[in-house]
Design a protein around this motif. Sequence first.
Motif, PDB file in Angstrom:
ATOM      1  N   UNK A  90       0.834  -1.206   0.000  1.00 18.32           N
ATOM      2  CA  UNK A  90       0.000   0.000   0.000  1.00 18.32           C
ATOM      3  C   UNK A  90       0.870   1.258   0.000  1.00 18.32           C
ATOM      4  N   UNK A  91       1.950   1.230   0.782  1.00 19.07           N
ATOM      5  CA  UNK A  91       2.866   2.386   0.798  1.00 19.07           C
ATOM      6  C   UNK A  91       3.471   2.625  -0.585  1.00 19.07           C
ATOM      7  N   UNK A  92       3.831   1.546  -1.286  1.00 22.03           N
ATOM      8  CA  UNK A  92       4.386   1.677  -2.643  1.00 22.03           C
ATOM      9  C   UNK A  92       3.321   2.222  -3.590  1.00 22.03           C
ATOM     10  N   UNK A  93       2.111   1.686  -3.491  1.00 20.99           N
ATOM     11  CA  UNK A  93       1.012   2.154  -4.349  1.00 20.99           C
ATOM     12  C   UNK A  93       0.712   3.627  -4.103  1.00 20.99           C
ATOM     13  N   UNK A  94       0.692   4.023  -2.823  1.00 18.57           N
ATOM     14  CA  UNK A  94       0.403   5.416  -2.479  1.00 18.57           C
ATOM     15  C   UNK A  94       1.458   6.344  -3.088  1.00 18.57           C
ATOM     16  N   UNK A  95       2.712   5.918  -3.034  1.00 17.86           N
ATOM     17  CA  UNK A  95       3.800   6.707  -3.624  1.00 17.86           C
ATOM     18  C   UNK A  95       3.667   6.748  -5.146  1.00 17.86           C
ATOM     19  N   UNK A  96       3.435   5.581  -5.746  1.00 20.02           N
ATOM     20  CA  UNK A  96       3.356   5.502  -7.211  1.00 20.02           C
ATOM     21  C   UNK A  96       2.165   6.278  -7.755  1.00 20.02           C
ATOM     22  N   UNK A  97       1.078   6.278  -7.003  1.00 21.07           N
ATOM     23  CA  UNK A  97      -0.115   6.994  -7.451  1.00 21.07           C
ATOM     24  C   UNK A  97       0.198   8.483  -7.631  1.00 21.07           C
ATOM     25  N   UNK A  98       0.849   9.077  -6.630  1.00 26.52           N
ATOM     26  CA  UNK A  98       1.209  10.489  -6.707  1.00 26.52           C
ATOM     27  C   UNK A  98       2.245  10.725  -7.804  1.00 26.52           C
ATOM     28  N   UNK A  99       3.162   9.769  -7.939  1.00 29.00           N
ATOM     29  CA  UNK A  99       4.238   9.911  -8.924  1.00 29.00           C
ATOM     30  C   UNK A  99       3.710   9.899 -10.357  1.00 29.00           C
ATOM     31  N   UNK A 100       2.694   9.071 -10.619  1.00 27.85           N
ATOM     32  CA  UNK A 100       2.237   8.880 -11.999  1.00 27.85           C
ATOM     33  C   UNK A 100       0.959   9.634 -12.354  1.00 27.85           C
ATOM     34  N   UNK A 101       0.202  10.087 -11.347  1.00 24.12           N
ATOM     35  CA  UNK A 101      -1.112  10.684 -11.620  1.00 24.12           C
ATOM     36  C   UNK A 101      -1.021  11.836 -12.615  1.00 24.12           C
ATOM     37  N   UNK A 102      -0.058  12.720 -12.417  1.00 24.24           N
ATOM     38  CA  UNK A 102       0.022  13.905 -13.280  1.00 24.24           C
ATOM     39  C   UNK A 102       0.592  13.598 -14.659  1.00 24.24           C
TER      40      UNK A 102
END
Length: 229
Positions: A90-102
């Motif tokens: 979940x921590x990795x997903x939370x980081x990746x979500x912010x990293x890739x969203x934009x």
Amino acid sequence: MFEHEVTDVFFDLDHTLWDFEKNSALTFAKILADNKVDVNLESFLEVYAPINFQMWALYRENGITKSELRYQRLRKTFDALKAEVSDEVIDVLAHDYIAYLSSFTHLLPNAVQVLEYLFPKYRLHIITNGFQEVQEKKLRGSSIHQYFQKVVNSEMAGVKKPHPYIFEMALDMAQVAPKNSLMIGDNLEADILGAKAMGMQVLHYNFHKDSNHGECVMIDDLIEIKNIL
């Protein structure tokens, strides 16, 4: 249409100009696959959307921190789906979500057409509750940053819409009186009632298909702005 002359138009960003739902879905499709999380994407998004909405409401009211928002919306979604996903993932997903969203850049229908129409006539600005590191990338990635003179986010202000200070900061930065300002946004509480309480004029983009509330003019498509301004 409006009681006073409008010189400055303030937009919300997510769900108003930037197609959060579509870009978020594309981001999750990528990061769930990349991290080999075995859930059905459609089911995940269906559960995630209302949880995320609730978590953002709590975040606006300072009920949870930014890090709690990012973790809890995923944890609650996976728990509801009965999917066994570790906190580490979940921590990795939370980081990746912010990293890739934009990196996904879809705008809502007619957003560019309306900005092109307004740009020669009004000073345009953004007031957003989104995270500073993400919102700037969204504006640049979707090639609309050049339309806006001032971009104010909740991290700069230290408070979130509908708190009056974020609107006060935006008005001060734009050097415009509330009565000559128009706030356009999708969220009744954060955008419309918050701006109205500051004496700004308001226009509700009814993205969420709310029932008619009588607080102000409502539009269902951004293109309607051309008939109003």
